[in-house]
Motif scaffolding. Structure first.
Motif, PDB file in Angstrom:
ATOM      1  N   SER A 152      78.905 -16.243  25.670  1.00  0.00           N
ATOM      2  CA  SER A 152      77.971 -15.209  24.626  1.00  0.00           C
ATOM      3  C   SER A 152      76.976 -16.330  23.764  1.00  0.00           C
ATOM      4  N   VAL A 153      75.670 -15.680  24.379  1.00  0.00           N
ATOM      5  CA  VAL A 153      75.368 -17.065  23.444  1.00  0.00           C
ATOM      6  C   VAL A 153      74.497 -15.693  22.042  1.00  0.00           C
ATOM      7  N   THR A 154      74.487 -16.595  21.071  1.00  0.00           N
ATOM      8  CA  THR A 154      73.326 -15.848  20.406  1.00  0.00           C
ATOM      9  C   THR A 154      72.084 -15.752  20.043  1.00  0.00           C
ATOM     10  N   SER A 155      70.816 -15.275  19.564  1.00  0.00           N
ATOM     11  CA  SER A 155      69.762 -15.305  19.182  1.00  0.00           C
ATOM     12  C   SER A 155      69.872 -15.930  19.434  1.00  0.00           C
ATOM     13  N   ALA A 156      70.108 -16.776  17.595  1.00  0.00           N
ATOM     14  CA  ALA A 156      69.466 -17.858  17.226  1.00  0.00           C
ATOM     15  C   ALA A 156      70.033 -19.385  18.474  1.00  0.00           C
ATOM     16  N   GLN A 157      70.989 -19.294  19.077  1.00  0.00           N
ATOM     17  CA  GLN A 157      71.035 -20.374  20.634  1.00  0.00           C
ATOM     18  C   GLN A 157      69.880 -19.967  21.110  1.00  0.00           C
TER      19      GLN A 157
END
Length: 193
Positions: free
Chosen positions: A27-32
């Protein structure tokens, strides 16, 4: 394998068969994700910057220099190719005020220092005699050094007496459409305006 279009159901007692190459999801956050995009864009821009000269020298990035148009100063031939109107001094107020001199100056890139010299070459007959007498009372250098606005005012004062302007104003106030000729009315209205 089940035929397409038909839903398959697993037997609740049966265990699913393991897949040979299971994929793992991270899972990747929007910031990443934004940070990865920014990093990629920065890398592409840096690579492009190394292929450019860096001196803004009109190259296309391929090493081939693009031609830059040099703006050259107007010559008398350039000015005359724009076909300025000739003025004799007998045409009346309408022709004097409808000179297209400003547009000719603009189109030919005529510098302010040459405008009076080039414009006075379009004078003929009485107007040319008037201009030559003005040049003799001053000097050619002084006469040609005046700004175009000053020459235009001198010509207006000379060839547009107040009585003529009053006649034009009266004609404009009394202008009427003759029959159904609206085009002629409009043309004359624009001339008088």
């Amino acid at each position: 394998m089940a035929p397409r279009g038909r839903p398959t159901r697993l037997n609740p007692d049966a265990t699913p068969t393991p897949v040979a190459n299971p994929t793992t999801t991270t899972s990747v956050t929007s910031a990443q994700l934004q940070a990865m995009i920014d990093e990629g864009v920065t890398a592409v821009l840096a690579a492009r910057a190394t292929t450019r000269n860096g001196d803004d020298s009109h190259t296309s990035g391929t090493g081939v220099r693009r031609n830059e148009r040099a703006v050259r100063e107007c010559t008398y031939q350039d000015f005359m190719k724009c076909q300025p109107l000739f003025f004799r001094g007998t045409e009346g107020v309408v022709d004097l005020t409808h000179e297209k001199m400003e547009s000719v100056f603009s189109i030919s890139n005529c510098p302010a220092t040459s405008q009076v010299k080039f414009a006075t070459c379009t004078l003929q007959d009485d107007a040319l005699t008037w201009w030559n007498s003005h040049v003799k009372t001053t000097t050619p250098e002084v006469a040609h050094a005046m700004p175009w606005a000053a020459l235009k005012k001198m010509m207006t004062d000379k060839y547009c007496p107040k009585g003529e302007i009053k006649k034009i104003e009266t004609e404009m106030w009394n202008l009427k459409v003759k029959g159904t000729d609206v085009v002629a009315y409009n043309r004359r209205f624009q001339q008088l305006a």
